[in-house]
Design an enzyme around this catalytic site. Structure first.
Site, PDB file in Angstrom:
ATOM      1  N   ALA A  19       0.837  -1.205   0.000  1.00 13.31           N
ATOM      2  CA  ALA A  19       0.000   0.000   0.000  1.00 13.31           C
ATOM      3  C   ALA A  19       0.870   1.252   0.000  1.00 13.31           C
ATOM      4  O   ALA A  19       0.616   2.197  -0.763  1.00 13.31           O
ATOM      5  CB  ALA A  19      -0.930  -0.014   1.208  1.00 13.31           C
ATOM      6  N   VAL A  51       2.092 -10.850   1.625  1.00  8.38           N
ATOM      7  CA  VAL A  51       1.422 -12.013   1.050  1.00  8.38           C
ATOM      8  C   VAL A  51       0.461 -11.685  -0.103  1.00  8.38           C
ATOM      9  O   VAL A  51      -0.079 -12.598  -0.692  1.00  8.38           O
ATOM     10  CB  VAL A  51       0.631 -12.815   2.110  1.00  8.38           C
ATOM     11  CG1 VAL A  51       1.504 -13.795   2.835  1.00  8.38           C
ATOM     12  CG2 VAL A  51      -0.093 -11.884   3.062  1.00  8.38           C
ATOM     13  N   ALA A  54      -2.164 -12.057  -5.622  1.00 10.77           N
ATOM     14  CA  ALA A  54      -3.102 -12.249  -6.733  1.00 10.77           C
ATOM     15  C   ALA A  54      -3.899 -10.966  -6.924  1.00 10.77           C
ATOM     16  O   ALA A  54      -4.280 -10.319  -5.945  1.00 10.77           O
ATOM     17  CB  ALA A  54      -4.048 -13.411  -6.439  1.00 10.77           C
ATOM     18  N   LYS A  82      -3.158 -14.102 -14.892  1.00 10.80           N
ATOM     19  CA  LYS A  82      -4.307 -14.682 -14.184  1.00 10.80           C
ATOM     20  C   LYS A  82      -5.586 -14.417 -14.974  1.00 10.80           C
ATOM     21  O   LYS A  82      -5.884 -13.268 -15.296  1.00 10.80           O
ATOM     22  CB  LYS A  82      -4.389 -14.055 -12.785  1.00 10.80           C
ATOM     23  CG  LYS A  82      -5.634 -14.469 -12.021  1.00 10.80           C
ATOM     24  CD  LYS A  82      -5.690 -13.827 -10.633  1.00 10.80           C
ATOM     25  CE  LYS A  82      -7.045 -14.073  -9.990  1.00 10.80           C
ATOM     26  NZ  LYS A  82      -7.224 -13.331  -8.743  1.00 10.80           N
ATOM     27  N   PRO A 100     -14.402 -16.653 -14.127  1.00 14.55           N
ATOM     28  CA  PRO A 100     -13.468 -16.034 -15.075  1.00 14.55           C
ATOM     29  C   PRO A 100     -13.558 -14.511 -15.045  1.00 14.55           C
ATOM     30  O   PRO A 100     -14.599 -13.958 -14.690  1.00 14.55           O
ATOM     31  CB  PRO A 100     -13.979 -16.548 -16.434  1.00 14.55           C
ATOM     32  CG  PRO A 100     -15.448 -16.766 -16.237  1.00 14.55           C
ATOM     33  CD  PRO A 100     -15.664 -17.047 -14.766  1.00 14.55           C
ATOM     34  N   LEU A 338      -4.135  -2.287   4.536  1.00 14.51           N
ATOM     35  CA  LEU A 338      -4.608  -3.025   5.710  1.00 14.51           C
ATOM     36  C   LEU A 338      -4.949  -2.097   6.874  1.00 14.51           C
ATOM     37  O   LEU A 338      -5.742  -2.457   7.743  1.00 14.51           O
ATOM     38  CB  LEU A 338      -3.555  -4.053   6.130  1.00 14.51           C
ATOM     39  CG  LEU A 338      -3.211  -5.095   5.042  1.00 14.51           C
ATOM     40  CD1 LEU A 338      -2.043  -5.959   5.483  1.00 14.51           C
ATOM     41  CD2 LEU A 338      -4.423  -5.955   4.708  1.00 14.51           C
ATOM     42  N   THR A 349      -8.997  -8.797  -3.594  1.00 16.29           N
ATOM     43  CA  THR A 349      -9.482  -7.425  -3.732  1.00 16.29           C
ATOM     44  C   THR A 349      -8.680  -6.357  -2.984  1.00 16.29           C
ATOM     45  O   THR A 349      -8.880  -5.165  -3.225  1.00 16.29           O
ATOM     46  CB  THR A 349     -10.948  -7.350  -3.251  1.00 16.29           C
ATOM     47  OG1 THR A 349     -11.090  -8.115  -2.046  1.00 16.29           O
ATOM     48  CG2 THR A 349     -11.882  -7.896  -4.305  1.00 16.29           C
ATOM     49  N   ILE A 351      -5.456  -5.309  -2.906  1.00 20.54           N
ATOM     50  CA  ILE A 351      -4.567  -4.420  -3.664  1.00 20.54           C
ATOM     51  C   ILE A 351      -5.430  -3.486  -4.524  1.00 20.54           C
ATOM     52  O   ILE A 351      -5.139  -2.299  -4.676  1.00 20.54           O
ATOM     53  CB  ILE A 351      -3.558  -5.236  -4.494  1.00 20.54           C
ATOM     54  CG1 ILE A 351      -2.581  -5.937  -3.540  1.00 20.54           C
ATOM     55  CG2 ILE A 351      -2.807  -4.357  -5.485  1.00 20.54           C
ATOM     56  CD1 ILE A 351      -1.625  -6.907  -4.200  1.00 20.54           C
TER      57      ILE A 351
END
Ligand SMILES: Cc1cc2nc3c(=O)[nH]c(=O)nc-3n(C[C@H](O)[C@H](O)[C@H](O)COP(=O)(O)OP(=O)(O)OC[C@H]3O[C@@H](n4cnc5c(N)ncnc54)[C@H](O)[C@@H]3O)c2cc1C
Length: 503
Positions: A19, A51, A54, A82, A100, A338, A349, A351
């Site tokens: 962030a 961590v 994705a 992805k 998808p 966070l 979600t 990021i």
């Protein structure tokens, strides 16, 4: 600017995780040329959560904004591509479905594609086939294929949508190099004191060396610590754990054991779920679980017994509470990442929420008066955005046939927020879905997950039913076009190979 209005001349970003460095890179691009000084304070001894690996497709807009060359980015961050998420054991043990990115099918009439598909499924299920057979992205993922979308809207490849998996540490490092090249100054050290004004605004922070960093505006990216937003100005937290009871995760990377798949895997467990995030150089693995329903030891045992590849680091336990800060922006502190809230990584979600907070900040950039109306709007929009994602996540747990453990019986029978209950009822009635303002997940995502989790409408849109004669010929043709397009795509591994060798 009105006479008497004083502009912001300095910003301090507290924290150098994903962030913090995203904020630094974006704000450097937008503000340094205007003479605004930006400092990042971070502590190597405290470290980052490290961590978040994705992402979802809007990350590409962020890369464009920052002028990032995508191949260089893929090389630098160990990234893979992805196309969506494979949900395994979520509806029932042994069942799987794919969520998808991108759309299903093509425009047919005035209704959304899924209404026509539902009408054909009701009258001629063999011709209709599964919904994912109309998603280029889902079909490519199943075949292990990847290429970039075509800019030509007549080409079926124009419907391809993608995001990345990347190494969180390398990503923060990459953004840091962009931010520092853009003029951001980094200060190393643990913050041990916060200076406040009489009005309760933050004046400065003191690093353990005794040096103070003053600024007009503070961006709190200190992670779960919430050093300023909570520690200093006590903003409060809205706790959503009655709907999202997972409050822990054990993360453990392993060596790469096979070619990386172009999708994330999410595998439901007895009291939570596991992630598998394939990178070029390793596999990210983790087990998200509810500590009220299982123990740390059990969660770790489940993780260790199911990973492939040699562990590359010790298993690491993380604790969190689903929810959001009551106000993301309070006085001269804006909490991002966070520090602002947490929604478990089921749909990758967090990021994105950093990215959208930064976009909203630029649209509502303050002066030193910190206009209350602007801040109130920022907070209302942020709260709504969080709540819409929250509802989408809750749906994954609540709409299920699973009742094999105490955890699944709890989430399956709990009372869900009214906003979600209404959406589910609307779909259950005639298979309809309508987007709301600030929805991150749009109709294709909701339909994919509602259908995947086993929610079947009891009726079909009557206007779509009137078109079924043409649909029996049209829909199978659409599926064939998608299949032929996927056959011609390169494999994901071959495509990454090209990106790595591109100069
Ligand atoms: C288990 C798990 C899995 C996740 N998976 C995903 C995912 O797949 N996709 C996704 O989008 N997101 C994911 N996330 C979320 C993602 O990791 C975060 O949103 C992202 O990393 C941003 O974290 P951050 O920068 O806010 O906090 P952190 O990484 O914790 O950084 C905090 C920073 O503040 C600094 N700091 C704290 N206190 C002090 C102090 N006193 N003095 C000086 N510095 C201080 C630290 O040194 C650090 O630099 C996941 C989160 C968890 C917990």
């Amino acid at each position: 600017m009105n006479v008497g209005q004083k502009g912001i001349s300095s910003i301090a970003i507290i924290g150098g995780g994903t962030a913090g460095w995203m904020a630094a890179a974006v704000l450097a691009k937008a503000l340094v040329a205007q003479g605004i000084a930006i400092t990042v304070v971070e502590s190597d001894t405290i470290g980052t959560v490290g961590v978040g690996e994705a992402t979802i497709p809007p990350i590409r807009d962020m890369n464009t904004l920052l002028g990032i060359d995508e191949d260089a980015f893929v090389r630098a961050t160990g990234a893979t591509f992805k196309l969506g998420i494979s949900f395994e054991n979520w509806r029932a043990r042994g069942h799987s479905y794919f969520h998808p990115f991108g759309r299903f099918g093509a425009d047919i009439g005035s209704l959304p594609f899924h209404s026509y598909w539902q009408a054909l499924r009701a009258t001629d299920p063999a011709s209709a086939g599964p919904l994912t057979s109309y998603s280029l992205t889902a079909m490519a993922a199943a075949a292990g294929k990847f290429c970039r979308p075509s800019p030509d809207p007549r080409n079926p490849l124009s419907n391809l949508s993608y995001a990345f998996h990347f190494d969180a540490g390398r990503y923060a490092q990459y953004l840091r190099s962009l931010a520092e090249a853009g003029g951001v100054v980094r200060r190393e050290g643990r913050i041990v004191d916060v200076g406040m004004t009489d009005a309760g605004f933050i004046r400065d922070v003191m690093i353990e060396s005794g040096k103070r960093v003053a600024a007009d505006f503070f961006i709190d990216c200190s992670g779960f610590h919430g050093l300023l937003i909570e520690g200093a100005i006590k903003t409060g937290y809205e706790d959503w754990s009655q709907w999202l009871p997972c409050d822990s995760a054990i993360a453990m990377p392993t060596a790469r054991a096979a070619d990386p798949a172009p999708f994330t895997r999410s595998i439901a467990e007895e009291a939570g779920w596991q992630w598998r995030i394939p990178l070029q150089h390793r596999m990210g693995n983790g087990h998200v679980f509810a500590s009220a329903f299982t123990t740390n030891d059990n969660a770790e045992r489940v993780l260790r017994s199911s990973v492939t590849g040699v562990p590359l680091a010790e298993a690491r336990l993380l604790r969190f509470t689903a929810g959001r800060r009551r106000k993301a922006w309070n006085k001269n502190v804006l909490a991002i990442g966070l520090a602002g809230g947490f929604l478990e990584p089921l749909e990758s979600t967090s990021i994105h929420l950093v990215q959208s907070a930064l976009t909203r900040l630029l649209a509502l950039f303050p002066d030193r008066a910190f206009a209350p109306a602007d801040i109130a709007y920022f907070n209302r929009a942020t709260a709504t955005e969080y709540e819409r994602i929250r509802d989408f996540l809750i749906m994954h747990y609540h709409v299920t046939e699973r009742d094999d453990t105490v955890f699944w019986r709890y989430v399956r029978t709990m009372t869900v927020p009214d906003t979600l209950a209404e959406r589910l009822e609307l779909y259950r009635s005639r298979g309809r879905f309508f987007p709301e303002a600030l929805d991150l997940f749009l109709e294709p995502s909701w339909i994919a997950v509602m259908e995947g989790q086993g929610l079947r409408p009891t009726g079909v849109d009557p206007m779509a039913m009137a078109a079924t004669d043409q649909l029996s010929a049209l829909l199978p043709r659409m599926h064939q076009t998608i299949s032929r397009t996927v056959e011609r795509m390169p494999t994901h591994a071959a495509f990454i190979g090209q990106a790595l060798t591109a100069k």
